[in-house]
Structure formats: structure tokens, C-alpha cells
Design an enzyme around this catalytic site. Structure first.
Site, PDB file in Angstrom:
ATOM      1  N   SER A 127       0.844  -1.188   0.000  1.00  0.00           N
ATOM      2  CA  SER A 127       0.000   0.000   0.000  1.00  0.00           C
ATOM      3  C   SER A 127       0.883   1.244   0.000  1.00  0.00           C
ATOM      4  O   SER A 127       2.107   1.140   0.033  1.00  0.00           O
ATOM      5  CB  SER A 127      -0.894   0.006   1.237  1.00  0.00           C
ATOM      6  OG  SER A 127      -0.092   0.281   2.373  1.00  0.00           O
ATOM      7  N   LYS A 128       0.233   2.384  -0.022  1.00  0.00           N
ATOM      8  CA  LYS A 128       0.946   3.668  -0.047  1.00  0.00           C
ATOM      9  C   LYS A 128       1.989   3.770   1.059  1.00  0.00           C
ATOM     10  O   LYS A 128       3.006   4.428   0.911  1.00  0.00           O
ATOM     11  CB  LYS A 128      -0.048   4.818   0.131  1.00  0.00           C
ATOM     12  CG  LYS A 128      -0.732   5.211  -1.142  1.00  0.00           C
ATOM     13  CD  LYS A 128      -0.910   6.734  -1.183  1.00  0.00           C
ATOM     14  CE  LYS A 128      -1.346   7.216  -2.551  1.00  0.00           C
ATOM     15  NZ  LYS A 128      -2.671   6.735  -2.927  1.00  0.00           N
TER      16      LYS A 128
END
Ligand code: GLU
Length: 471
Positions: free
Chosen positions: A252-253
């Protein structure tokens, strides 16, 4: 090299079918790459289909981001991009034909009623499901159609038995048909639902092999049963495990960049990205570095990994460094020129080819290369006061002055500069660092530069003498 697997009988047609709700993320790019490589391996067709029916979440910017990402990676579709929103009439037509054929039916239960059915099933310890109130069966009397209520259309899913397929990645997967429920394929306003659109498009586009993320495994039996009800061929499916971050959590980010275009921004070359992404969940023996052509020639879905792949930024940098090192100097110069200009550098100041030659072996990204080139293309940054005090001592200044005087007379080549440095060292009985570091401070404003003779050569005699005159 020949394929390790028997070539499919019919021409291969694969697709990448992203929902345009965000950027082209790494997982999507990798799925696209596998579908592309599979089609290319068999001389087949790779199709791009934008699944834009979720009007609330789809945006034109996301469509563009996907197209940009694919173009950057060089994953050119042979057909498409197609847009599901442009296929609405076709979906409605198929729904109508299923209603006519009795493979789908109108269901007038309200959402609240369906919730209550699910609750009742749950209370009995059963899987929550629609109870089949409106499902027509021979001899069964259906309730009276409520006035003023728009029905959904449900697929008449097979009851009993199993739906299985041999997954190209995971092997045999089987679902009990009782788990499948009668899927809603059209909403009360007639719009088709997600799984249904996928089915119709895979059928119409004559897709032979579906490679996609394993978050879709649960959709596959539903799609297969609908395809069978339509009398459509069922493609082969391969579900690729997800990519995990270095900490083992879903990527994820938090783990850094997730959009492929950020990697472009950060100075990774598309070829390096393709190589790295391909190895993320696919292997060809111990080969870590290979060209796009080798990937295509070797691509065998049997070597797609069953377990999740782990994103490894260090390895990506290693792969990237390899590609930079092996990129032609002129091409590298072209690639870094806008990055230098973007930093306010002037590429006309020096021979960029020489700069690239000097720096390419040590750079992991184009950004690092451009940053390094600023030593030659940027404004001269005066050394910090502490550096001057520490390194430009009287002894050092004398040697530097001597160097400057004699430099006027030599041919400005790396060899001649190196020879002059040695002469000055001998005259002043200094060791290499006692001259090389003051030279760096005086002409580069820093103690860390690549080989000083090469740096001086590239900077040019005039610039070097002007900076030495200023000390
Ligand atoms: N549109 C789906 C997604 O972006 C993929 C559908 C498919 O590959 O079947 O996750």
C-alpha cells in the site's frame, strides 16, 4: 526457445481489465504484464478493457492514468481500449435473451426482504443467501407481482454439484454450487452488474485466457456458470497472488510509491520496471536480469508463483542500476537532459556524454544520474566555510596555485591532468588526498566527487582555472 507448455489450440486472446478508480498500481501493472507476455508468447492478441461501469468511482483521470502507465511500460494493446460503458446495449440484449431462455428471472424481493432471508439462513446456521422466492421452477407458483416495484434480474444459478476449473496458477479450484446464490445480474433500473459485464465481454472478445489478481477467485465460479448458461466457451483462468510490502503486509501507499508513474518520476526506466515486475511472482530458473524479448520467449504461466510476492525496493534499485549501466550513453544523456533542466541545470555547459560515462556505473536511477550531473550543469556552489578552513590550508593553497599555473599549459585530457596532479604532489611532497580533496573543495565545493581528474576534464580548463583563481 520453444514453450515448455503445449500451445493452446485456438489463437490466444488475453485481456487486462482495470477498473479506472485510481492510478495504474504496481499489482495492476504486473497483471497487465503477465497477460501481455502470455499473448505475446503465443503470438496472440492482448486486449485492454476499461471496466468503467462503477460510475461513482470511475474517473476520466484514472482512465488516463491507466493509459499513461501502460504506454510508459510499453504494454501496447493489440485491441482496445474498450470501455464497458459503451457496451450497455449489448449487456441489456444478453439479459433479455437470458430472461427469454429462462436462465435468468425477475425477482421482486426488496433489499429489506433479501436481508431478512439472509438473517433467517444465518439463524439456522446456514450460509446467508437469497431464498429463491422468485426463482421459477416447473410446477412452482410464483408470488403475485407487486405493483409499482421494479424487479432485479437474477441468474438462475445451477443448484447442486460443483463448479471447478484448473487454475493456471493455483491448480484445481472447486466451489460447491450451493454457495453461489442466484446472482443479481441487472439492477432495478436495468443496469447490469459487475460480474455479468465481465462475462459478456470475455465472451464477445473471445478471451481464451484470463490472468488476474487472486482477489477475483470468488468471482470465477459465478462467471463460469453464467458463461455455461449462455453456451459460451469458458476461458482458462489464472489467479496471481497479490504483492506484499517488505513487511509482509498488503502493498500500500505506506510502503512508498504505488502508482507506476511515480517510478517514472523517480527515475526508473520502463525496461527495468518490466524486468523487476516480471520477477515478482514469475521465474525462469535463476535468471534475474532479462530483456523484454526473453521474457516473452520464456513466459510460461506454470512458473507463476502460487505464493504472494514481496516488494523489495533494494532489488528494484539493483535491477535499475543494471539497466542504467547498460543503457547507451547517448540515450541516457537524452533521458536525463529534462531532469537536469528541471533542476535548473544547463546541459549546454558540458558534454553530457562525458558526464554520463563518468556517472552511469554508480547511479541506481535517472534521478541520481541527473543529480550527479548538476556538478557540471548547475551553478557553482561555494564550499561551506568549515570546508575552506579545514581543507584550503596554506600548504594546500600553494599546491593549488602551482597546479593552476601549470594547468594553463597542458592539453586538457584526463591523462594529462592526472600527470600534472602527480607532478604537483611530488614537488610539494604531498600525498594524493592532500591535493585531491582541496581540489574538490575549490572546484566542486564539496569533498565528495567522482575521480577528480575526470571531474576537472569535464568541467573544462576555463572553469577550473576561474574557480582556482577565486580561492
Ligand atoms: N476490473 C477488475 C479489477 O480492476 C478486474 C476484472 C478481471 O480481470 O476480471 O480488479
Amino acid at each position: 526457445m520453444t514453450s515448455a507448455i503445449t500451445p493452446p489450440a485456438s489463437p490466444v486472446r488475453t485481456r487486462f481489465a482495470p477498473s479506472p478508480t485510481g492510478f495504474l498500481h504496481l499489482g495492476g501493472a504486473r497483471t497487465a504484464l503477465f497477460a501481455w507476455a502470455y499473448a505475446r508468447h503465443f503470438g496472440g492478441t492482448f486486449i485492454l478493457r476499461i471496466e468503467d461501469t462503477d460510475l461513482e468511482r470511475s474517473t476520466p483521470e484514472a482512465v488516463q492514468a491507466i493509459l499513461d502507465g501502460m504506454a510508459w511500460l510499453g504494454l501496447t494493446p493489440d485491441e482496445g481500449p474498450f470501455y464497458q460503458m459503451q457496451h450497455m446495449d449489448r449487456y441489456r440484449e444478453v439479459i433479455a435473451s437470458m430472461l427469454a431462455a429462462g436462465t435468468a428471472y425477475h425477482c421482486y424481493s426488496t433489499p429489506a426482504e433479501v436481508d431478512a432471508m439472509r438473517e433467517r439462513a444465518r439463524a439456522k446456521g446456514e450460509k446467508p443467501r437469497y431464498d429463491g422466492t422468485w426463482r421459477p421452477e416447473p410446477g412452482k407458483a410464483l408470488p403475485a407481482v407487486p405493483a409499482d416495484r421494479k424487479p432485479v434480474v437474477r441468474f438462475k444459478s445451477p443448484q447442486g454439484g460443483t463448479t471447478s476449473w484448473t487454475d493456471m496458477v493455483k491448480g484445481t479450484i472447486s466451489f460447491d454450487n450451493t454457495e453461489l446464490d442466484d446472482l443479481v445480474i441487472a439492477r432495478p433500473d436495468g443496469t447490469p452488474t459487475y460480474n455479468f459485464c465481465v462475462v459478456v465481454d470475455d465472451w464477445d472478445m473471445r478471451i481464451t485466457h484470463v490472468l488476474r489478481g487472486d482477489d477475483h477467485v470468488n468471482n470465477t465460479p459465478r462467471q463460469i456458470t453464467i458463461l455455461r448458461a449462455l453456451g459460451a466457451p469458458v476461458p482458462e483462468y489464472g489467479h496471481v497472488p497479490m504483492i506484499l510490502g517488505p513487511d509482509g503486509e498488503k502493498l500500500s501507499k505506506r510502503h512508498g510509491a504505488v502508482s507506476v508513474m511515480e517510478y517514472d518520476h523517480d527515475g526508473y526506466q520502463p525496461e527495468a520496471m518490466i524486468n523487476y515486475l516480471a520477477r515478482l511472482g514469475w521465474s525462469h530458473g535463476d535468471d534475474e536480469l532479462f530483456t523484454r524479448e526473453q521474457l516473452v520467449s520464456w513466459f510460461d504461466p506454470q512458473h507463476l508463483s502460487k505464493s504472494a510476492a514481496q516488494w523489495d525496493p533494494k532489488k528494484l534499485n539493483w535491477v535499475s542500476a543494471h539497466y542504467i549501466k547498460h543503457t547507451d550513453d547517448a540515450l541516457l544523456a537524452q533521458q536525463i537532459a529534462p531532469r537536469i533542466t528541471g533542476r535548473g541545470g544547463d546541459i549546454a555547459k558540458v558534454d553530457l556524454l562525458q558526464v554520463v560515462k563518468l556517472l552511469k556505473d554508480r547511479a541506481e536511477t535517472l534521478e541520481q544520474l541527473a543529480e550527479g550531473a548538476m556538478l557540471f550543469c548547475g551553478e557553482f556552489i561555494q564550499p561551506a566555510e568549515e570546508l575552506v578552513t579545514l581543507h584550503l590550508t596554506e600548504t594546500a593553497r600553494n599546491a593549488l596555485r602551482d597546479f593552476a599555473v601549470q594547468a594553463g599549459d597542458i592539453a586538457w585530457t584526463r591523462e594529462a591532468i592526472s600527470a600534472l596532479i602527480k607532478t604537483v604532489l611530488a614537488t610539494h611532497t604531498l600525498k594524493m588526498p592532500q591535493l585531491a580533496i582541496p581540489l574538490r573543495v575549490a572546484v566542486a565545493g564539496s569533498t565528495h566527487t567522482p575521480a577528480i581528474d575526470a571531474v576537472l576534464e569535464i568541467l573544462g580548463k576555463q572553469t577550473v582555472l576561474a574557480r582556482l583563481a577565486d580561492i
